[in-house]
Design a protein around this motif. Sequence first.
Motif, short mmCIF file in Angstrom:
data_model
loop_
_atom_site.label_atom_id
_atom_site.label_comp_id
_atom_site.label_asym_id
_atom_site.label_seq_id
_atom_site.Cartn_x
_atom_site.Cartn_y
_atom_site.Cartn_z
N UNK A 18 19.13 -54.25 26.61
CA UNK A 18 19.17 -52.81 26.87
C UNK A 18 20.19 -52.53 27.95
N UNK A 19 21.03 -51.51 27.72
CA UNK A 19 22.06 -51.17 28.69
C UNK A 19 22.31 -49.68 28.68
N UNK A 20 23.05 -49.22 29.66
CA UNK A 20 23.40 -47.81 29.75
C UNK A 20 24.90 -47.66 29.56
N UNK A 21 25.30 -46.82 28.59
CA UNK A 21 26.71 -46.59 28.29
C UNK A 21 26.99 -45.10 28.36
N UNK A 22 27.78 -44.69 29.33
CA UNK A 22 28.13 -43.27 29.45
C UNK A 22 26.93 -42.37 29.59
N UNK A 23 25.92 -42.83 30.30
CA UNK A 23 24.72 -42.04 30.51
C UNK A 23 23.69 -42.17 29.41
#
Length: 423
Positions: free
Chosen positions: A129-134
Amino acid sequence: MTQDPKHIHIQDYDYPLPDERIAKFPLKERDSSKLLVYRNGRVGEDTFRNLPSYLPKGALMVFNNTRVIQARLHFRKGENADGALIEIFLLEPAFPVEYQENFATKGKCNWYCLVGNSKKWKGGQLYHELEVGGQRVLLSAYRLGTHGTSQEILFEWDGDVAWSEILEVMGELPIPPYLNRKTEESDKTTYQTVYSKIKGSVAAPTAGLHFTERVLTDLDAHGIEREEVTLHVGAGTFKPVKSEEIGGHDMHTEHIAVRRQTIDKLIAHDGEAIAVGTTSVRTLESLYYMGLRAQSLMAAGLDTGDGEELHVQQWDPYPELDGQSTVACSPKTSVEALLALRDYMERHQMDVLHSSTQIIIAPGYSYHIVRRIVTNFHQPKSTLLLLVSAFVKGDWRTIYDYAIAHDFRFLSYGDSSLLEIDE
């Protein structure tokens, strides 16, 4: 040819390289590195920023504009991501097969990969799981099967983000293993050439790391014309030669892209160029054999317009090896071969040729297009050292003995050389 290249002993291309001579980090100023100048057996040295003064006015210099991707991905097994660490190393796209299309894909894509700690991944999917551009993005990886020495991996993710965006956030830049250190934030800048544009490599074309905007401007001032090709450097560039003779070494495939205007420029320069780095050498010399194959296919009415039909196999440059060369053996000048390649591209309305090469350049090889090489100092017993030896007619020890004796820095972040031979 004086020697069957398949019977060259790799042990003859060994030399002592102390660990302290391997540059672990680059110099603060790229163009302040040393420049060894080799001209027909004579060796001298200077500073890299003075390179333009050694080149003839009006010459054509060819650069590899590939850009290194953040190809190392790390996953943890288990529902709570607290299990074994699995590293997935991207090698080349499987679907979509075109690099730029693959990077722009949203939702899923396939890659051929190396898998670290593979025994701990017996089946099922991995998640990260990651955050990309919010946006919160859940990325999964699933093994589809083997592909030679690699694995085909299906990546799937939710959210309206492209694969390239995921790599920028999650991926790690793969610096060479012989640096024996972890990737640092600074490597994201220093391990890219200032003119890198086209994403796809897992290793930098390191001869280009010395160039700065100052040197490029000085090249223009000295009347040196510049062109760019793209060869995506694969992990195979670090593959050691383990066989006693190089005939037992399988060269890796690398993908190239060359614009028609670059072919035109090469023709206008009588089929001659200065190559920046061994990747540019491999690309330029492969164009010669692609031209031979294009002419042969057109004469037989068998060409389809798929650039991969021009693929250069490992032993194509050596027609005297019975059954090893797959191109027409009739000798052509470099201009004749390039004209045949341009005709092929025009016939199939190609602005850019996309193809691949496995070419091995070893002592005894006759260079067709490359007249000067800008290159770093390479590992002992490597195919890159064979390439250099082929260019300097076997006189590579003169160069390397001088570099060792005069405190030159070696390998990717090390110093540079300009090699020149009169025909």
